[in-house]
Structure formats: C-alpha cells, structure tokens
Design a protein around this motif. Structure first.
Motif, PDB file in Angstrom:
ATOM      1  N   ARG A  92       0.820  -1.208   0.000  1.00 17.38           N
ATOM      2  CA  ARG A  92       0.000   0.000   0.000  1.00 17.38           C
ATOM      3  C   ARG A  92       0.859   1.265   0.000  1.00 17.38           C
ATOM      4  O   ARG A  92       0.516   2.262  -0.651  1.00 17.38           O
ATOM      5  CB  ARG A  92      -0.922  -0.015   1.230  1.00 17.38           C
ATOM      6  N   ALA A  93       1.967   1.229   0.740  1.00 15.74           N
ATOM      7  CA  ALA A  93       2.855   2.393   0.775  1.00 15.74           C
ATOM      8  C   ALA A  93       3.435   2.673  -0.603  1.00 15.74           C
ATOM      9  O   ALA A  93       3.563   3.844  -1.023  1.00 15.74           O
ATOM     10  CB  ALA A  93       3.972   2.158   1.788  1.00 15.74           C
ATOM     11  N   ASN A  94       3.772   1.631  -1.333  1.00 10.16           N
ATOM     12  CA  ASN A  94       4.333   1.817  -2.669  1.00 10.16           C
ATOM     13  C   ASN A  94       3.273   2.237  -3.682  1.00 10.16           C
ATOM     14  O   ASN A  94       3.563   2.979  -4.635  1.00 10.16           O
ATOM     15  CB  ASN A  94       5.053   0.544  -3.116  1.00 10.16           C
ATOM     16  N   VAL A  95       2.033   1.770  -3.508  1.00  3.78           N
ATOM     17  CA  VAL A  95       0.944   2.265  -4.364  1.00  3.78           C
ATOM     18  C   VAL A  95       0.791   3.760  -4.170  1.00  3.78           C
ATOM     19  O   VAL A  95       0.635   4.536  -5.145  1.00  3.78           O
ATOM     20  CB  VAL A  95      -0.375   1.526  -4.040  1.00  3.78           C
ATOM     21  N   LEU A  96       0.849   4.182  -2.912  1.00  6.67           N
ATOM     22  CA  LEU A  96       0.745   5.610  -2.599  1.00  6.67           C
ATOM     23  C   LEU A  96       1.907   6.387  -3.209  1.00  6.67           C
ATOM     24  O   LEU A  96       1.722   7.475  -3.790  1.00  6.67           O
ATOM     25  CB  LEU A  96       0.723   5.802  -1.075  1.00  6.67           C
TER      26      LEU A  96
ATOM     27  N   ALA B 249       7.654   6.116 -10.535  1.00  4.70           N
ATOM     28  CA  ALA B 249       6.315   5.567 -10.339  1.00  4.70           C
ATOM     29  C   ALA B 249       6.261   4.100 -10.735  1.00  4.70           C
ATOM     30  O   ALA B 249       5.631   3.278 -10.050  1.00  4.70           O
ATOM     31  CB  ALA B 249       5.307   6.371 -11.141  1.00  4.70           C
ATOM     32  N   ASP B 250       6.913   3.759 -11.865  1.00  3.12           N
ATOM     33  CA  ASP B 250       6.938   2.364 -12.311  1.00  3.12           C
ATOM     34  C   ASP B 250       7.621   1.465 -11.275  1.00  3.12           C
ATOM     35  O   ASP B 250       7.159   0.354 -10.995  1.00  3.12           O
ATOM     36  CB  ASP B 250       7.676   2.252 -13.640  1.00  3.12           C
ATOM     37  N   ALA B 251       8.732   1.955 -10.727  1.00  3.49           N
ATOM     38  CA  ALA B 251       9.464   1.163  -9.722  1.00  3.49           C
ATOM     39  C   ALA B 251       8.603   0.934  -8.485  1.00  3.49           C
ATOM     40  O   ALA B 251       8.577  -0.161  -7.904  1.00  3.49           O
ATOM     41  CB  ALA B 251      10.761   1.869  -9.348  1.00  3.49           C
ATOM     42  N   ALA B 252       7.865   1.978  -8.075  1.00  2.00           N
ATOM     43  CA  ALA B 252       6.999   1.845  -6.899  1.00  2.00           C
ATOM     44  C   ALA B 252       5.894   0.838  -7.147  1.00  2.00           C
ATOM     45  O   ALA B 252       5.551   0.030  -6.276  1.00  2.00           O
ATOM     46  CB  ALA B 252       6.419   3.207  -6.522  1.00  2.00           C
ATOM     47  N   ARG B 253       5.312   0.866  -8.375  1.00  2.00           N
ATOM     48  CA  ARG B 253       4.261  -0.099  -8.682  1.00  2.00           C
ATOM     49  C   ARG B 253       4.805  -1.526  -8.687  1.00  2.00           C
ATOM     50  O   ARG B 253       4.133  -2.457  -8.235  1.00  2.00           O
ATOM     51  CB  ARG B 253       3.607   0.238 -10.032  1.00  2.00           C
ATOM     52  N   THR B 254       6.006  -1.691  -9.174  1.00  2.00           N
ATOM     53  CA  THR B 254       6.629  -3.026  -9.183  1.00  2.00           C
ATOM     54  C   THR B 254       6.842  -3.528  -7.753  1.00  2.00           C
ATOM     55  O   THR B 254       6.567  -4.695  -7.432  1.00  2.00           O
ATOM     56  CB  THR B 254       7.972  -2.994  -9.931  1.00  2.00           C
TER      57      THR B 254
ATOM     58  N   LYS C 158      -6.673  -4.378  -8.857  1.00  2.00           N
ATOM     59  CA  LYS C 158      -6.733  -3.002  -9.367  1.00  2.00           C
ATOM     60  C   LYS C 158      -5.369  -2.548  -9.877  1.00  2.00           C
ATOM     61  O   LYS C 158      -5.263  -1.875 -10.903  1.00  2.00           O
ATOM     62  CB  LYS C 158      -7.220  -2.084  -8.257  1.00  2.00           C
ATOM     63  N   LEU C 159      -4.315  -2.948  -9.140  1.00  2.00           N
ATOM     64  CA  LEU C 159      -2.959  -2.579  -9.553  1.00  2.00           C
ATOM     65  C   LEU C 159      -2.609  -3.249 -10.878  1.00  2.00           C
ATOM     66  O   LEU C 159      -1.918  -2.656 -11.727  1.00  2.00           O
ATOM     67  CB  LEU C 159      -1.959  -3.006  -8.463  1.00  2.00           C
ATOM     68  N   GLN C 160      -3.092  -4.452 -11.093  1.00  2.00           N
ATOM     69  CA  GLN C 160      -2.836  -5.157 -12.351  1.00  2.00           C
ATOM     70  C   GLN C 160      -3.497  -4.433 -13.524  1.00  2.00           C
ATOM     71  O   GLN C 160      -2.935  -4.353 -14.618  1.00  2.00           O
ATOM     72  CB  GLN C 160      -3.371  -6.596 -12.261  1.00  2.00           C
ATOM     73  N   ILE C 161      -4.687  -3.918 -13.279  1.00  2.00           N
ATOM     74  CA  ILE C 161      -5.394  -3.186 -14.342  1.00  2.00           C
ATOM     75  C   ILE C 161      -4.627  -1.920 -14.706  1.00  2.00           C
ATOM     76  O   ILE C 161      -4.452  -1.583 -15.884  1.00  2.00           O
ATOM     77  CB  ILE C 161      -6.826  -2.841 -13.888  1.00  2.00           C
ATOM     78  N   VAL C 162      -4.153  -1.225 -13.679  1.00  2.00           N
ATOM     79  CA  VAL C 162      -3.381   0.005 -13.925  1.00  2.00           C
ATOM     80  C   VAL C 162      -2.159  -0.300 -14.754  1.00  2.00           C
ATOM     81  O   VAL C 162      -1.770   0.453 -15.647  1.00  2.00           O
ATOM     82  CB  VAL C 162      -2.993   0.662 -12.587  1.00  2.00           C
ATOM     83  N   ASN C 163      -1.558  -1.436 -14.497  1.00  2.00           N
ATOM     84  CA  ASN C 163      -0.362  -1.810 -15.239  1.00  2.00           C
ATOM     85  C   ASN C 163      -0.696  -2.075 -16.703  1.00  2.00           C
ATOM     86  O   ASN C 163       0.102  -1.862 -17.588  1.00  2.00           O
ATOM     87  CB  ASN C 163       0.265  -3.068 -14.613  1.00  2.00           C
TER      88      ASN C 163
END
Length: 784
Positions: free
Chosen positions: A728-732, A742-747, A779-784
C-alpha cells in the motif's frame, strides 16, 4: 575386655591422632577440644578396635567407687560429644558404631606409633589447673601471645583470598531429627553468602562435579567427598559441620579445612539452648568463621544479618529449599513447597520473592506482582544481598522502573560479584526490555561464563538476545546445548519452536509442541504458539480453535492470567485482520477471565481501539496510566501506542504521529508477556499513521523495519501484515511519483502483494484483510 597399656605411644586413624598419655586428640596437627569423659570413651574404643565396649565397662571406667550419677544419659551425652568432635554420625557412622542396649564398637583401622619425647608431657603439667593457675598466669598469657605470633604467620599464609572458592559439605547429624539434614547446609550457605569476600561453589557446579566423580548429582557431601570434590574443582577449602543433641540443647561445630594439605583454617563450636535457636547460633558461628578465613572485621560487621532474621523456622526453610531445588527443572512443581514455606512463616521474604519469580515465569503477572510486593514490604527480614535482589525485582516487575532496576542490579553485582548468577541474568533482561540486545547478550553470556553449570534459563537468555540480532544459527546451537545437557524447560522449547518457524522447519516445530503439550502446565503455551502460526498464515478458524484450547488449558492448570493473555492476543490479531466483532468478543472475554491482569488490559485496550470501541479503550488506558505511573514500557510505549490507534480511528494521523514521534530503543525491546520477543506494535502503528498521512516512503520504511527484525516478531500478525503495508505504501508513492520512479513503486507494490497472497494461499477466504488485498492487487494489475 582386657586392659591395654602402651605407655608413650600414639594412635592414628584417618587424619586424627590420639595421645593417650596427654589425653589429647589432634586432627591434621591441630588440637580438637574434647571433654575428659568423651576422651576416655575414645581411648577405650581405639585401644580395642572391632571389639564391643560394653556400657557397663564405660560406666566403671568413668565413674568408679559407686559414684552416684544418671549413667545412661551421661554416657549418651559423652558419646554425642565424641561424635561431634570426630564429625561422625550415628545414622551413618564412620568411626563409632552403636550396638543397641549393649555398647559401642570402633569401626576404623588404627595405627600405633611411638611418641617422641616432645609428645610425652611432663607429669607436673598434669596437676589440677585450678591449683596452679595463679602462679603461672603470666607465663600462660605470654605463651598465648607467642603462639599467636608464631602461628599467625602460618594462618595468614593459609587464609583465603577473594579469588578462592569454598565447598560446603553436608552436616553430620547425630540428633536423629532429619530436618537438620535439609536445612543446616543451606542456612550456612546463606549466612556465608552475605560476605563479598567468600566464594561458595554453587550447587550447580557441585552437581556437575559429582556426576564426573560417578556419583549422583544429589549425593551427600561427607567431608571425604567434599575434599575430593574440592580438589577436582581446584577450590581452596571445604567447610564441614556437625550437630548433636545434648538433652534439650544442640551442639554445632564448623570446621574449614584446606583441601590440598588437610590443615584446619578455622573452627567454631557453639551451643543452642533449644531447637528454635539453632539457626541463630549457626549464623553467629558462621560470622566468626568468616573472620578466621581472612575477611576483615569491618566487612563482617557490615555484612552480617542474623539468619534467623530471614526465617527462624526450620520447617519453613526445609520447604523453601525443597521448592528451590525443583524450580530449576519444573517451575510449577516447586510452587507448592514455596507456598507451604510462606504458610509456616508469613514473614519469610525470600519465599515470597521466589514464589513471585515462579509466577512471573509462568506468565501470571498479577500473582507475581502480589508476591513481589509482599517480599518488598518484608525486605527488612532479609540480609543485604537478598534485600538488593528483592528491590531489583520489585522495580523491574512491579513498578516497571527499568532504570531503577538496572541501578539495583549493578549495585548487587558490584557488592557481590560472585554470589549468584541471578543479578547478571536479570540485568541482561532489563537491557533486553530497553532494546539493547548487545548488552543483554553480554550479560547473559556472563552467567554461563561465571556459572557454567547454571540451568536452562541461562541458555534461554543467550538465545533470546541472539535472535533479535538475527543470529539464528548461534541461538539454535546454544539451545540445543541446553537440551543435550538435559537443562531444557518450557522456555527452551518455545525458542526452538520459533527457530523452526523462522527456518520453515515444520518437523522441529512439531517436536517442540509435542514436548510442551505433553506437560499439563505448559500445554497452553504449545497451543498458543500453534494458534499464532495458524493466524500468521490467515487460517483464523484454526487459530481460534487453538486459542480456545490454550485458554482452557491455562485455566485448568490454575493460570487464569495466561488464559486472559492468550484471549486478548487473539483479540488483537482479529482486529488487525478486520474481524472487529470477534476482536470485541475476545477482548471482553479476556478482561472477564483476569480483570486485574496488566498484560491482558494492555492487549485488550489496543484491540478495542482498533475495533472502534474508543470509550472502552480510553477507560482502560486511563486505568493503566493511573495504576502504573512509573512503568517504563507502559508510559513510553504502550500508552502512546494505544492513544495513537485511537487517533487513527478518528483519521487524525498527525495526532497519532505526535504520540509516536519519539523513536526510542524501548519500542524494539522485549515484552514480558509475548510468546515472541515483541510484535513491534508501536512501529506498525507509526507505519499506519504515515500511510494515513500520505507519506508512502516513510510508511514503507517502518513496515520494512518489522520485516528486518524477524528474530523479534516471529509469527506475529504484524510481520504478515507488514507486506500488505509495504504494498500500500508503494501504491501511494506511485501515485505521487512520475515516470521511472512511479513504475518502480508499482513493481515493489505488486511484489509485496504477491508475497502476502502466497503466504496466505491457504487462508480462510472470508478474512477481510485478504479480500482487501486481493482487490487492491487486481486493481494494480489493471493500472499496469
């Protein structure tokens, strides 16, 4: 029996020498005081070894010409005095054997040797002393002065140093009263341990040495065995004792002997007017013996509390000693004896203190607090060393003043560096509670360095400081060493379970649980460990069933507080996983089981704050603040943590961060009531506050701190949920960053979610936190 006359000859047996002409008995060259009638009986016996000397013959020898006297009692008294002088026992005789209603027989081999001229006294000296005392008084005084001057050189050379150790032998008991067998040696040990000068070889080391001598660890320490053991352990001296009854009086003798050459370093003989006075006069004799062994008069005067001030009851002391012997291996088994000691002597401070320690080790803090408090109130009924020990434990456990407890332990170690391992181990745990595991480890190792034969607690202490430092292999080795030496107890098996969990070794975990659950008093700990492990993997139904078993088992074994702690622990994890109704149910149930338990109140308050029962949580927090105003962990860690959660429930992240703004080592410190070292709740809630405040990087750092300290948190729910927190912290962070950042945080978020979902692959599907994590990951997968 024929008369034997061998003028000018000596008789030797063992380390003794009898001069028949002068009427004197010597041991290792030192004269042994012996009344005339007792010496005459000795002479009759050694002149005819193996023969029966009839009581009628003794009567004729001692009281010729129809002397009017009560012969039977007088002979008995004279023989008892003889046995005291020879350190012999009627029950296990080495020299004088009793033949009921007939007489006595000499058992040991004797050797006849010629006396030198100097050993045959001039007949003039045999005049009655009262007739010649006045004419030669000046000569006698001069002779005494010369003797002390000459022998003083030898005595001082033979005296002990503060580096020498002493072996305590068991008392030769010819009274026929077995209570002296179990009480006089420990009473003497306690009296001598007041001294900062003398070093008594610990019972643990004695037991190990006896095993190496192919004898039972609890073998009776006769003077001969004590001397052999003394040499093996490279000690300097042994102290033997004897007690005999003379009517209603008791004669007590002490002797300190150089175990290398057999010379006497000091000796005392005292008489108690009755049985109730025995401990008092024994303590007085011990004080005088300390002076003879080289301790300064100033030191003896400063550290000399009569033993009967500790307890005057032999019966209470016997029960206390029985309990203490059992406690090393079986905490619950030793308790009944300690409680009986208190029942016999309600002012026995050390019995209260030892009972409190037993309850504390069984996770029964309310009972432990009650007994620690009583010991503290009665601390004047103890010697200075015991008083320091009582005060240290009171400050550390009851008031929670860790700094004050540490000061008391330091003072104890400075004053009595070799008296006991307890101050080192307890001071080490104080440092562990303050989060200084390096210092805790140093002191835990010092226990084994100074006392290699100490019990399993020393090994547990080392392991529970190594694990927070993530030195898991070393911890496993030290714990296995305890098992190999048969020094294991519940704490050792609990830690081995944790190491099995951290390494993924299910076989090792099952092995430890089997050991714990095979013992009724420890089964609740085994069930609780299994419950935490099931919850760690999201199997909450299984965890709840195991919690029920842990609680039931604890209550059945008269450990209601343990049951309350397991129940409030379940409340916390249910709240963290989102099962708020269950959290409330468990919390209230815990408070009903043990309403006065500090530990249950802490966990219940935090769980209720998480379950949005703010009013109830605040009430509990206020009660804790009022009841424990000086407690280091409550004031600096638990109350800020509870208040921070109350603020988070109201979406006041800034207030929560204010409560947890000061990061102290204490928040990483050991928590007394956790099965793990600590679940690091302050760290977890600071991370939650950063997350609520929109500070992703800071939140991730706090969550990571939990994962980096697996040797502290073990199978706590905080460790499982830290992965969700990092995700959650990295999504934020991804939302507030651009491009590569941003890409690194999502990963990183995606990987953290995957790790959590893999950990919970067999979890109960209806657990709220699992549902949320799956939705967030999707949801994170969809964003990707």
């Amino acid at each position: 029996m024929k008369e034997t006359v061998k003028t000018g000859r000596l008789i030797r047996f063992g380390s003794y020498e009898v001069n028949l002409r002068s009427g004197e008995l010597f041991r290792d060259g030192e004269r042994v005081r012996l009344p005339e009638q007792s010496f005459q009986i000795l002479a009759m016996l050694v002149e005819h070894p193996g023969d029966v000397v009839m009581r009628q013959e003794i009567q004729k020898r001692l009281w010729p010409n129809d002397t009017v006297v009560e012969f039977e009692n007088s002979i008995n008294a004279a023989v008892k005095r003889l046995r005291v002088a020879l350190e012999d026992s009627a029950d296990a005789p080495r020299y004088v054997e009793t033949l009921a209603r007939r007489g006595y027989r000499w058992m040991a081999p004797v050797e006849w040797v010629e006396a030198t001229p100097s050993q045959i006294p001039d007949q003039a000296v045999r005049k009655p002393l009262w007739k010649i005392l006045t004419p030669i008084a000046a000569v006698l005084l001069l002779g005494v002065s010369i003797w002390w001057w000459r022998s003083g050189l030898l005595v001082s050379a033979a005296r002990l140093t503060d580096k020498d150790t002493i072996v305590l032998a068991d008392f030769a008991n010819s009274t026929g009263d077995p209570i002296f067998d179990e009480t006089l040696r420990p009473a003497l040990r306690s009296s001598l341990q007041q001294s900062p000068f003398l070093n008594i070889l610990s019972d643990h080391r004695v037991g190990v040495a006896l095993k190496l001598m192919t004898k039972p660890a609890d073998a009776r320490l006769t003077p001969e065995i004590a001397r052999d053991l003394c040499r093996r352990e490279q000690s300097k001296a042994y102290i033997s004792g004897a007690i005999a009854a003379l009517g209603s009086e008791y004669v007590i003798a002490l002797k300190a002997v150089n175990c290398a050459n057999g010379t006497t370093l000091g000796a005392q003989q005292v008489t108690a007017q009755n049985k109730e006075n025995v401990l008092k006069v024994l303590g007085s004799a011990a004080s005088k013996l300390r002076e003879q062994l080289g301790e300064s008069l100033a030191s003896v005067a400063k550290f000399d509390i009569p033993f009967d001030q500790t307890t005057s009851s032999l019966e209470a002391l016997r029960e206390y000693e029985r309990g203490m012997k059992i406690l090393d291996q079986d905490t619950a088994g030793g308790l009944p004896h300690l409680l009986r000691a208190i029942q016999i002597d309600p002012d026995f401070a050390m019995a209260y203190e030892s009972t409190a320690v037993a309850y504390a080790n069984m996770n029964q803090s309310a009972r432990a607090t009650e007994y620690f408090t009583k010991a503290f109130q009665l601390r004047e009924h103890s010697d200075p060393r015991e008083r320091l020990e009582i005060e240290s434990l009171y400050y550390g456990y009851v008031t929670g003043e860790l700094d004050k407890a540490a000061q008391s332990y330091h003072k104890t170690i400075e004053s009595y560096p070799k008296a006991s391992p307890s101050p080192y181990g307890n001071l080490g745990y104080v440092y562990s509670q303050k989060g200084d595991y390096e210092k805790g480890l140093e002191l835990a190792r010092e226990v084994l360095r100074r006392y290699p034969a100490f019990g399993g607690e020393a090994y547990e202490g080392i392991a529970e400081n190594l694990m927070p430092l993530n030195r898991l292999d070393e911890a496993r080795q030290i714990l296995q060493s305890a098992v190999d030496k048969k020094l294991d107890f519940d704490g050792v098996h609990k830690d081995l379970y944790a190491l099995g969990f951290l390494s993924g070794d299910s076989h090792a975990m099952n092995e430890q649980v089997t050991w714990l659950e095979s013992k009724p008093e420890y089964a609740n700990l085994g069930f609780s460990l299994e419950s935490d492990t099931a919850a760690y993997a999201g199997e909450l139904r299984k965890a709840s069933e195991l919690t029920d078993r842990a609680v039931d088992s604890a209550v059945r074994s008269d450990n209601k507080e343990g049951g309350a702690i397991w129940r409030s622990n379940a409340a916390l994890r249910e709240a963290m996983f989102g099962n708020l109704p269950e959290a409330r149910r468990h919390a209230e149930a815990a408070l009903k089981i043990a309403p006065s338990s500090q530990h249950a109140q802490i966990q219940a308050a935090l769980a209720l704050a998480m379950a949005h029962e703010s009013a109830r949580a605040r009430m509990l927090a206020r009660g804790l603040a009022k009841q424990f105003p000086l407690d280091t962990q409550i004031q600096s860690m638990w109350l800020p943590t509870i208040n921070a959660q109350l603020a988070l429930a109201e979406n006041k992240a800034d207030v929560a961060l204010g409560q947890l703004a000061v990061v102290t080592p204490t928040e990483l410190g050991a928590v007394p009531f956790n099965t793990s070292v600590s679940c690091l709740y302050p760290v977890y809630l600071r991370a939650e506050a950063y997350l609520q405040d929109g500070k992703g990087a800071a939140a991730a750092g706090e969550y990571q701190k939990i994962l980096d300290h697996s040797g502290i948190v073990w199978n706590c729910p905080t460790r499982a949920l830290a992965r969700v927190g990092i995700a959650r912290a990295n999504v934020l962070e991804a939302r507030t960053s651009q491009g590569v950042g941003a890409d690194a945080a999502r990963t990183r978020a995606r990987n953290a979610y995957k790790e959590f979902l893999n950990l919970w692959k067999d979890a109960d599907p209806e657990v709220p936190i699992l549902k949320h994590a799956k939705a967030e990951y999707a949801k994170l997968q969809i964003v990707n």
